[in-house]
Design a protein around this motif. Structure first.
Motif, PDB file in Angstrom:
ATOM      1  N   SER A 137      94.735  84.982  65.479  1.00 53.89           N
ATOM      2  CA  SER A 137      94.667  83.676  64.815  1.00 53.89           C
ATOM      3  C   SER A 137      93.633  83.683  63.699  1.00 53.89           C
ATOM      4  O   SER A 137      93.851  83.111  62.618  1.00 53.89           O
ATOM      5  CB  SER A 137      94.323  82.593  65.840  1.00 53.89           C
ATOM      6  N   ARG A 138      92.502  84.348  63.944  1.00 49.38           N
ATOM      7  CA  ARG A 138      91.462  84.453  62.915  1.00 49.38           C
ATOM      8  C   ARG A 138      91.974  85.273  61.733  1.00 49.38           C
ATOM      9  O   ARG A 138      91.750  84.917  60.561  1.00 49.38           O
ATOM     10  CB  ARG A 138      90.211  85.093  63.503  1.00 49.38           C
ATOM     11  N   ALA A 147      91.607  76.467  63.970  1.00 47.93           N
ATOM     12  CA  ALA A 147      90.189  76.507  64.350  1.00 47.93           C
ATOM     13  C   ALA A 147      89.384  77.354  63.371  1.00 47.93           C
ATOM     14  O   ALA A 147      88.166  77.170  63.239  1.00 47.93           O
ATOM     15  CB  ALA A 147      90.040  77.057  65.765  1.00 47.93           C
ATOM     16  N   TYR A 148      90.034  78.277  62.679  1.00 46.53           N
ATOM     17  CA  TYR A 148      89.358  79.195  61.759  1.00 46.53           C
ATOM     18  C   TYR A 148      89.726  78.901  60.303  1.00 46.53           C
ATOM     19  O   TYR A 148      89.419  79.698  59.419  1.00 46.53           O
ATOM     20  CB  TYR A 148      89.755  80.637  62.084  1.00 46.53           C
ATOM     21  N   TRP A 149      90.363  77.768  60.051  1.00 48.49           N
ATOM     22  CA  TRP A 149      90.962  77.555  58.733  1.00 48.49           C
ATOM     23  C   TRP A 149      89.901  77.463  57.642  1.00 48.49           C
ATOM     24  O   TRP A 149      88.882  76.795  57.793  1.00 48.49           O
ATOM     25  CB  TRP A 149      91.826  76.298  58.743  1.00 48.49           C
ATOM     26  N   CYS A 169      97.222  72.592  59.074  1.00 44.18           N
ATOM     27  CA  CYS A 169      95.784  72.761  59.296  1.00 44.18           C
ATOM     28  C   CYS A 169      94.932  71.860  58.418  1.00 44.18           C
ATOM     29  O   CYS A 169      93.772  71.612  58.747  1.00 44.18           O
ATOM     30  CB  CYS A 169      95.386  74.224  59.099  1.00 44.18           C
ATOM     31  N   LYS A 180      87.105  73.202  66.503  1.00 50.03           N
ATOM     32  CA  LYS A 180      86.680  74.558  66.175  1.00 50.03           C
ATOM     33  C   LYS A 180      86.390  75.378  67.427  1.00 50.03           C
ATOM     34  O   LYS A 180      86.298  76.605  67.366  1.00 50.03           O
ATOM     35  CB  LYS A 180      85.428  74.504  65.298  1.00 50.03           C
ATOM     36  N   GLU A 215      92.832  85.160  69.876  1.00 46.33           N
ATOM     37  CA  GLU A 215      91.777  84.682  68.974  1.00 46.33           C
ATOM     38  C   GLU A 215      91.703  85.570  67.732  1.00 46.33           C
ATOM     39  O   GLU A 215      91.610  85.067  66.599  1.00 46.33           O
ATOM     40  CB  GLU A 215      90.430  84.684  69.689  1.00 46.33           C
ATOM     41  N   ARG A 216      91.741  86.874  67.938  1.00 47.65           N
ATOM     42  CA  ARG A 216      91.647  87.805  66.815  1.00 47.65           C
ATOM     43  C   ARG A 216      92.848  87.635  65.872  1.00 47.65           C
ATOM     44  O   ARG A 216      92.681  87.567  64.649  1.00 47.65           O
ATOM     45  CB  ARG A 216      91.584  89.238  67.347  1.00 47.65           C
ATOM     46  N   ALA A 264      94.263  83.210  59.501  1.00 45.15           N
ATOM     47  CA  ALA A 264      93.511  82.316  58.624  1.00 45.15           C
ATOM     48  C   ALA A 264      92.824  83.098  57.508  1.00 45.15           C
ATOM     49  O   ALA A 264      92.809  82.664  56.336  1.00 45.15           O
ATOM     50  CB  ALA A 264      92.488  81.532  59.437  1.00 45.15           C
ATOM     51  N   GLN A 265      92.267  84.246  57.837  1.00 46.70           N
ATOM     52  CA  GLN A 265      91.596  85.060  56.826  1.00 46.70           C
ATOM     53  C   GLN A 265      92.598  85.584  55.793  1.00 46.70           C
ATOM     54  O   GLN A 265      92.277  85.668  54.601  1.00 46.70           O
ATOM     55  CB  GLN A 265      90.872  86.221  57.499  1.00 46.70           C
ATOM     56  N   PRO A 312      95.068  79.027  64.863  1.00 48.52           N
ATOM     57  CA  PRO A 312      94.571  79.420  63.540  1.00 48.52           C
ATOM     58  C   PRO A 312      93.821  78.308  62.823  1.00 48.52           C
ATOM     59  O   PRO A 312      92.943  78.580  61.988  1.00 48.52           O
ATOM     60  CB  PRO A 312      95.852  79.817  62.796  1.00 48.52           C
TER      61      PRO A 312
END
Length: 488
Positions: A154-155, A400-402, A362, A369, A151-152, A158-159, A398
């Motif tokens: 993938s976030r 999910a955080y796009w 994405c 999400k 999760e980290r 996106a960031q 990723p």
């Protein structure tokens, strides 16, 4: 996800309806200024609006290359190799391997990097070190700590895209790329489009035909994508396709007698691959000292990518045998080489293929999400596609955080009013399952299905004379084969 060989900003009002015909005046500026770029090729840049709905606003430049026709010229043949994220410029450079001599004689072969890709306002998200770390993440988490790490990562991916690509992310979808392609068609001086798209390129071609049915001449969509599929259904079908392809490889390997497997039956060999992936999850494989590997090791996702890459082409099966033979002996060098080939990592670093692939995907569909939805999808695919399914399910995380909203709602594309569009499907295609070709050909009002009974990803110019003859005749004359024809 779409892998490499495996998408759209429209007004909010179009989201529910999807693509609509777009016959608005073109917004590109002027003709192309060609310069020599070696080996008979000419290169140019095409200026297009960043936002096609603001034609007088900021512009980006699309990188274009062409190889002039050698004979009685009909016009231009535009190419897209798939991805999303594949470089059409690099693909056109390989024109001798991509299209037949007869087609090269009649058409200027034209490649372009779609927006966000390669040399066309490329999306940038992570430096090479961080991209190495992201691709090596355990993408089949077994516990809370591994899930949190995924999760980290993938976030952070996106960031990173938001920080480095910013407003471009809202404008890298396939509808925008299709409108760029129409601007390129006009700049090339072609009244109507002639096009060869493979894998994701079939989606780009179908979107173009749906937007501009009156501006199409002949479109070959090889290794078809079904635009009506939800993102999770897409992943599930693709995972099943790789399972089918790997079993086909195993059956051939056992028949030839040069297999790296101890088992002498397909089910046993498949279980050996499963166990190999489990071992790399616990104890990553070394990948040799120095060279491209450096101090990298082969984690489970890299081993999986290394195993599926040779499935794209039957000619790669001996390379898969060699890689698995090494891996069963504790050496991951060849698996890592295969994985790097798929994600376009060279000794001096990555292209932006992986970042562009994620950026287009994405915004080309609606992704949940809720992380729990990816976990459920992975659990489902662990039963139906146990080797490849969970990884493919988690690979979309990723999105999910796009930072850019999805701008395409998956639905059938009909291209009402277009001339015949040739859809080519391979029965044991690993990345774009044959069922997608049947679906796309049926959804397109003028779709014509040509089936290749064989292995590998895409069929044209891959060694089958029947397919090549049918495609060449269609490109040159516009006359497709009989709908439902089969090769060989």
């Amino acid at each position: 996800m779409w892998f490499r060989a495996l998408t759209v900003l429209v007004a909010v009002a179009l989201l529910a309806a999807g693509c609509v015909r777009d016959e608005r005046p073109l917004s590109a500026t002027g003709a192309l200024a060609w310069t020599d770029c070696g080996d008979g090729f000419q290169c140019a840049k095409l200026a297009v609006p960043l936002d096609h709905d603001v034609p007088d606003g900021e512009r980006i430049r699309i990188s274009v290359i062409r190889l002039p026709a050698t004979g009685d010229r009909i016009g231009s043949l535009l190419l897209n190799p798939g991805g999303p994220g594949g470089s059409g410029v690099a693909y056109a450079r390989a024109a001798q391997a991509v299209v037949s001599p007869g087609v090269r004689a009649r058409f200027d072969i034209v490649g372009f990097d779609p927006r966000g890709v390669g040399e066309s306002a490329p999306v940038d998200c992570l430096d090479d070190r961080r991209l190495d770390a992201f691709l090596a993440l355990d993408a089949t988490p077994d516990d809370a700590a591994e899930r949190a790490a995924l999760e980290r990562g993938s976030r952070e991916f996106a960031q990173g895209c938001a920080a480095h690509a910013g407003k471009l992310l809202r404008h890298v979808g396939t509808v925008d790329a299709a409108r760029d392609m129409d601007a390129l068609r006009e700049a090339l001086g072609d009244r109507k489009l002639t096009y060869l798209g493979k894998s994701y390129g079939t989606f780009l071609g179908a979107v173009y035909a749906d937007l501009f049915p009156g501006r199409t001449r002949a479109l070959v969509l090889d290794g078809a994508v079904d635009p009506a599929l939800s993102r999770f259904r897409f992943n599930a079908d693709q995972a099943a396709g790789f399972e089918v392809a790997f079993r086909a490889y195993v059956d051939d390997c056992l028949a030839r007698g040069d297999c790296p497997f101890r088992s002498r039956d397909a089910d046993g060999a498949l279980e050996e691959l499963t166990e190999l992936l489990r071992r790399t999850d616990r104890h990553p494989l070394p990948a040799g000292a120095g060279g491209d590997a450096g101090d990298r090791v082969v984690t489970e996702p890299l081993a999986l990518l290394g195993a599926l890459t040779p499935l794209y082409d039957r000619g790669g099966w001996p390379m898969l045998t060699e890689a698995l033979t090494q891996a069963f002996k504790g050496d991951g060098t060849m698996l890592l080489h295969n994985a790097d080939t798929l994600v376009d990592r060279a000794f001096d670093g990555y292209s932006n293929q992986t970042e562009a692939n994620m950026a287009v995907n994405c915004v080309d569909g609606v992704y949940p999400k809720d992380v729990a939805a990816y976990e459920r999808a992975a659990a489902d695919l662990s039963r139906t596609a146990p080797r490849f399914g969970p990884y493919i399910a988690w690979s979309s995380l990723p999105c999910a955080y796009w930072p850019a909203r999805p701008t395409f709602q998956n639905h059938p594309l009909t291209a009402k009013g277009a001339p015949p569009i040739l859809v080519v499907g391979t029965t044991r295609d690993p990345a774009t399952p044959y069922a997608w070709a049947r679906s796309l050909a049926g959804e397109l009002e003028s779709g014509v299905l040509l089936t290749y009974d064989g292995d590998g990803h895409t069929a044209y110019n891959s060694g089958d004379t029947c397919v090549d003859t049918a495609v060449d005749r269609y490109l040159v004359t516009g006359a497709p084969p009989k709908n439902g024809a089969t090769c060989p």
